[in-house]
Write a protein that holds these residues in place. Structure first.
Motif, PDB file in Angstrom:
ATOM      1  N   GLU A 278      29.545  84.804  72.604  1.00  0.00           N
ATOM      2  CA  GLU A 278      30.835  84.169  72.845  1.00  0.00           C
ATOM      3  C   GLU A 278      30.606  82.741  73.307  1.00  0.00           C
ATOM      4  OE1 GLU A 278      33.630  86.290  75.217  1.00  0.00           O
ATOM      5  OE2 GLU A 278      33.071  88.209  74.336  1.00  0.00           O
ATOM      6  N   TYR A 279      31.391  81.830  72.739  1.00  0.00           N
ATOM      7  CA  TYR A 279      31.301  80.418  73.080  1.00  0.00           C
ATOM      8  C   TYR A 279      32.574  80.002  73.802  1.00  0.00           C
ATOM      9  CZ  TYR A 279      27.371  80.251  69.872  1.00  0.00           C
ATOM     10  OH  TYR A 279      26.169  80.471  69.266  1.00  0.00           O
ATOM     11  N   ASP A 280      32.417  79.139  74.792  1.00  0.00           N
ATOM     12  CA  ASP A 280      33.553  78.615  75.534  1.00  0.00           C
ATOM     13  C   ASP A 280      34.021  77.353  74.812  1.00  0.00           C
ATOM     14  OD1 ASP A 280      35.447  78.194  77.459  1.00  0.00           O
ATOM     15  OD2 ASP A 280      34.056  77.407  78.959  1.00  0.00           O
ATOM     16  N   LEU A 281      35.206  77.436  74.213  1.00  0.00           N
ATOM     17  CA  LEU A 281      35.749  76.311  73.459  1.00  0.00           C
ATOM     18  C   LEU A 281      37.057  75.868  74.088  1.00  0.00           C
ATOM     19  CD1 LEU A 281      35.292  77.747  69.856  1.00  0.00           C
ATOM     20  CD2 LEU A 281      33.743  76.241  71.075  1.00  0.00           C
ATOM     21  N   GLY A 282      37.345  74.578  73.972  1.00  0.00           N
ATOM     22  CA  GLY A 282      38.628  74.061  74.400  1.00  0.00           C
ATOM     23  C   GLY A 282      39.651  74.251  73.296  1.00  0.00           C
ATOM     24  N   ALA A 283      40.883  73.888  73.584  1.00  0.00           N
ATOM     25  CA  ALA A 283      41.950  74.027  72.596  1.00  0.00           C
ATOM     26  C   ALA A 283      41.764  72.999  71.475  1.00  0.00           C
ATOM     27  CB  ALA A 283      43.298  73.827  73.267  1.00  0.00           C
ATOM     28  N   PRO A 284      41.927  73.415  70.221  1.00  0.00           N
ATOM     29  CA  PRO A 284      41.805  72.464  69.111  1.00  0.00           C
ATOM     30  C   PRO A 284      43.028  71.554  69.046  1.00  0.00           C
ATOM     31  CG  PRO A 284      42.400  74.621  68.282  1.00  0.00           C
ATOM     32  CD  PRO A 284      42.174  74.766  69.759  1.00  0.00           C
ATOM     33  N   ILE A 285      42.818  70.368  68.523  1.00  0.00           N
ATOM     34  CA  ILE A 285      43.908  69.409  68.343  1.00  0.00           C
ATOM     35  C   ILE A 285      43.633  68.631  67.060  1.00  0.00           C
ATOM     36  CG2 ILE A 285      42.848  67.589  69.720  1.00  0.00           C
ATOM     37  CD1 ILE A 285      45.755  67.069  70.810  1.00  0.00           C
ATOM     38  N   SER A 286      44.684  68.220  66.375  1.00  0.00           N
ATOM     39  CA  SER A 286      44.483  67.559  65.080  1.00  0.00           C
ATOM     40  C   SER A 286      44.946  66.114  65.113  1.00  0.00           C
ATOM     41  CB  SER A 286      45.226  68.315  63.975  1.00  0.00           C
ATOM     42  OG  SER A 286      46.610  68.275  64.200  1.00  0.00           O
ATOM     43  N   SER A 287      44.258  65.305  64.325  1.00  0.00           N
ATOM     44  CA  SER A 287      44.655  63.924  64.082  1.00  0.00           C
ATOM     45  C   SER A 287      45.212  63.869  62.663  1.00  0.00           C
ATOM     46  CB  SER A 287      43.445  62.997  64.247  1.00  0.00           C
ATOM     47  OG  SER A 287      42.492  63.247  63.234  1.00  0.00           O
TER      48      SER A 287
ATOM     49  N   PHE B  19      41.522  64.929  60.754  1.00  0.00           N
ATOM     50  CA  PHE B  19      40.525  65.792  61.368  1.00  0.00           C
ATOM     51  C   PHE B  19      41.143  66.756  62.382  1.00  0.00           C
ATOM     52  CE2 PHE B  19      38.345  61.773  60.365  1.00  0.00           C
ATOM     53  CZ  PHE B  19      37.419  62.243  59.459  1.00  0.00           C
ATOM     54  N   VAL B  20      40.420  67.854  62.623  1.00  0.00           N
ATOM     55  CA  VAL B  20      40.721  68.764  63.725  1.00  0.00           C
ATOM     56  C   VAL B  20      39.541  68.664  64.688  1.00  0.00           C
ATOM     57  CG1 VAL B  20      41.061  71.160  64.414  1.00  0.00           C
ATOM     58  CG2 VAL B  20      42.078  70.320  62.291  1.00  0.00           C
ATOM     59  N   TYR B  21      39.833  68.447  65.958  1.00  0.00           N
ATOM     60  CA  TYR B  21      38.797  68.321  66.984  1.00  0.00           C
ATOM     61  C   TYR B  21      38.806  69.558  67.872  1.00  0.00           C
ATOM     62  CZ  TYR B  21      38.422  63.387  65.786  1.00  0.00           C
ATOM     63  OH  TYR B  21      38.216  62.203  65.121  1.00  0.00           O
ATOM     64  N   VAL B  22      37.607  70.060  68.189  1.00  0.00           N
ATOM     65  CA  VAL B  22      37.462  71.212  69.075  1.00  0.00           C
ATOM     66  C   VAL B  22      36.353  70.890  70.076  1.00  0.00           C
ATOM     67  CG1 VAL B  22      36.941  73.674  69.249  1.00  0.00           C
ATOM     68  CG2 VAL B  22      38.098  72.790  67.206  1.00  0.00           C
ATOM     69  N   PRO B  23      36.671  70.866  71.389  1.00  0.00           N
ATOM     70  CA  PRO B  23      35.604  70.649  72.376  1.00  0.00           C
ATOM     71  C   PRO B  23      34.779  71.925  72.566  1.00  0.00           C
ATOM     72  CG  PRO B  23      37.741  70.800  73.457  1.00  0.00           C
ATOM     73  CD  PRO B  23      37.995  70.894  71.987  1.00  0.00           C
TER      74      PRO B  23
ATOM     75  N   GLU C 166      29.538  69.193  73.361  1.00  0.00           N
ATOM     76  CA  GLU C 166      29.790  68.462  72.126  1.00  0.00           C
ATOM     77  C   GLU C 166      31.249  68.570  71.731  1.00  0.00           C
ATOM     78  OE1 GLU C 166      27.089  70.209  69.312  1.00  0.00           O
ATOM     79  OE2 GLU C 166      25.466  68.894  69.926  1.00  0.00           O
ATOM     80  N   LEU C 167      31.671  67.623  70.900  1.00  0.00           N
ATOM     81  CA  LEU C 167      32.990  67.640  70.301  1.00  0.00           C
ATOM     82  C   LEU C 167      32.791  67.862  68.809  1.00  0.00           C
ATOM     83  CD1 LEU C 167      36.075  67.147  70.660  1.00  0.00           C
ATOM     84  CD2 LEU C 167      35.621  64.769  70.059  1.00  0.00           C
ATOM     85  N   VAL C 168      33.435  68.894  68.271  1.00  0.00           N
ATOM     86  CA  VAL C 168      33.305  69.217  66.851  1.00  0.00           C
ATOM     87  C   VAL C 168      34.459  68.571  66.108  1.00  0.00           C
ATOM     88  CG1 VAL C 168      33.367  71.075  65.162  1.00  0.00           C
ATOM     89  CG2 VAL C 168      32.103  71.361  67.268  1.00  0.00           C
ATOM     90  N   ARG C 169      34.133  67.955  64.977  1.00  0.00           N
ATOM     91  CA  ARG C 169      35.139  67.323  64.118  1.00  0.00           C
ATOM     92  C   ARG C 169      35.132  68.046  62.783  1.00  0.00           C
ATOM     93  NH1 ARG C 169      33.518  61.619  62.457  1.00  0.00           N
ATOM     94  NH2 ARG C 169      32.647  62.692  60.675  1.00  0.00           N
ATOM     95  N   ILE C 170      36.260  68.623  62.391  1.00  0.00           N
ATOM     96  CA  ILE C 170      36.387  69.320  61.117  1.00  0.00           C
ATOM     97  C   ILE C 170      37.243  68.463  60.202  1.00  0.00           C
ATOM     98  CG2 ILE C 170      37.146  71.434  59.977  1.00  0.00           C
ATOM     99  CD1 ILE C 170      36.942  72.750  62.815  1.00  0.00           C
ATOM    100  N   ASP C 171      36.695  68.090  59.053  1.00  0.00           N
ATOM    101  CA  ASP C 171      37.397  67.251  58.081  1.00  0.00           C
ATOM    102  C   ASP C 171      38.391  68.119  57.313  1.00  0.00           C
ATOM    103  OD1 ASP C 171      38.198  65.626  55.957  1.00  0.00           O
ATOM    104  OD2 ASP C 171      36.246  64.628  55.872  1.00  0.00           O
ATOM    105  N   GLY C 172      39.672  67.762  57.345  1.00  0.00           N
ATOM    106  CA  GLY C 172      40.691  68.525  56.656  1.00  0.00           C
ATOM    107  C   GLY C 172      40.625  68.407  55.151  1.00  0.00           C
ATOM    108  N   ALA C 173      40.010  67.350  54.624  1.00  0.00           N
ATOM    109  CA  ALA C 173      39.929  67.154  53.170  1.00  0.00           C
ATOM    110  C   ALA C 173      38.733  67.875  52.562  1.00  0.00           C
ATOM    111  CB  ALA C 173      39.860  65.669  52.850  1.00  0.00           C
TER     112      ALA C 173
ATOM    113  N   VAL D  35      31.957  69.918  58.771  1.00  0.00           N
ATOM    114  CA  VAL D  35      31.957  70.050  60.222  1.00  0.00           C
ATOM    115  C   VAL D  35      30.842  69.187  60.789  1.00  0.00           C
ATOM    116  CG1 VAL D  35      31.687  71.657  62.147  1.00  0.00           C
ATOM    117  CG2 VAL D  35      32.847  72.398  60.065  1.00  0.00           C
ATOM    118  N   LYS D  36      31.182  68.372  61.789  1.00  0.00           N
ATOM    119  CA  LYS D  36      30.199  67.487  62.427  1.00  0.00           C
ATOM    120  C   LYS D  36      30.402  67.571  63.926  1.00  0.00           C
ATOM    121  CE  LYS D  36      28.672  62.678  62.525  1.00  0.00           C
ATOM    122  NZ  LYS D  36      28.230  62.802  63.878  1.00  0.00           N
ATOM    123  N   SER D  37      29.303  67.605  64.679  1.00  0.00           N
ATOM    124  CA  SER D  37      29.415  67.635  66.135  1.00  0.00           C
ATOM    125  C   SER D  37      28.845  66.357  66.724  1.00  0.00           C
ATOM    126  CB  SER D  37      28.692  68.855  66.711  1.00  0.00           C
ATOM    127  OG  SER D  37      27.319  68.784  66.433  1.00  0.00           O
ATOM    128  N   THR D  38      29.444  65.944  67.853  1.00  0.00           N
ATOM    129  CA  THR D  38      29.049  64.716  68.532  1.00  0.00           C
ATOM    130  C   THR D  38      28.873  65.012  70.018  1.00  0.00           C
ATOM    131  OG1 THR D  38      30.377  63.432  66.977  1.00  0.00           O
ATOM    132  CG2 THR D  38      29.751  62.341  69.003  1.00  0.00           C
TER     133      THR D  38
END
Length: 194
Positions: free
Chosen positions: A75-84, A87-91, A97-104, A108-111
């Motif tokens: 189990e991973y502790d994740l924050g609430a996702p939010i979209s721009s 992209f959709v961002y998930v902490p 790290e902050l995960v960025r999911i490309d909607g197009a 998936v990329k993490s920073t």
């Protein structure tokens, strides 16, 4: 046909490359070692099976129905996702790290963004986001730029738990929300009320 099978078995029985069990002897067969090769599980010792590589191995542990046990759940502790806009961002709190999911493209990329990020808000009118470090007192502005992210780290107070960005996307207010802290059961990690 029966004669051909009998001749083939007789030839194999006289062949010194086979041991008495019908398998290939191991390098230490003279020292009491067993067979290395197998074609089916009935050529293996009791409680062993023949794997896909022709080796006698112990079978994996099984559950009630004789099926292999699944790997343990993580189990991973994740924050609430939010979209721009794109992209959709998930902490990812435990991985810092902050995960960025490309909607197009669904890429998936993490920073890396600091220690235990939980709160993230998107910047209105853009694909950028601001993520709040929950322990060290930093806010990280992440702006996608092709294959990489432009990152700017800003100092804040420690243990702040709310992040609001104005509709123009020019300003952000980071503050401590007591009601949110009590609702999350975090009554011991109070931040500054200023």
């Amino acid at each position: 046909m029966r004669l051909l099978c009998v001749l083939a078995l007789a030839a194999c029985a006289g062949d010194s490359s086979f041991d008495s069990g019908g398998g290939y002897p191991s390098a230490d067969a003279g020292a009491g070692g067993g067979t290395v090769g197998c074609l089916s599980s009935n050529e293996c010792p009791a409680n062993y099976v023949c794997n896909d590589f022709g080796q006698c191995v112990m079978p994996p542990p099984t559950g009630d129905a004789g099926m292999p046990l699944p790997p343990p759940e993580v189990e991973y502790d994740l924050g609430a996702p939010i979209s721009s806009q794109r992209f959709v961002y998930v902490p990812m709190t435990a991985q810092d790290e902050l995960v960025r999911i490309d909607g197009a493209t669904l890429e998936v990329k993490s920073t890396p963004v600091g220690d235990q990020p939980r709160e993230v808000s998107t910047i209105p009118g853009s694909d950028g986001a601001v993520v709040l470090d929950s322990t060290n007192g930093t806010a990280t502005v992440v702006r996608p730029a092709g294959d990489h992210d432009n990152i700017k780290v800003l100092a804040t107070l420690q243990r702040l738990n709310r992040l609001d960005i104005d509709p123009s996307g020019r300003f952000a207010v980071i503050w401590f929300d007591l009601a949110k802290a009590i609702g999350q059961g975090n009554v011991f990690g109070f931040g500054s009320f200023q």
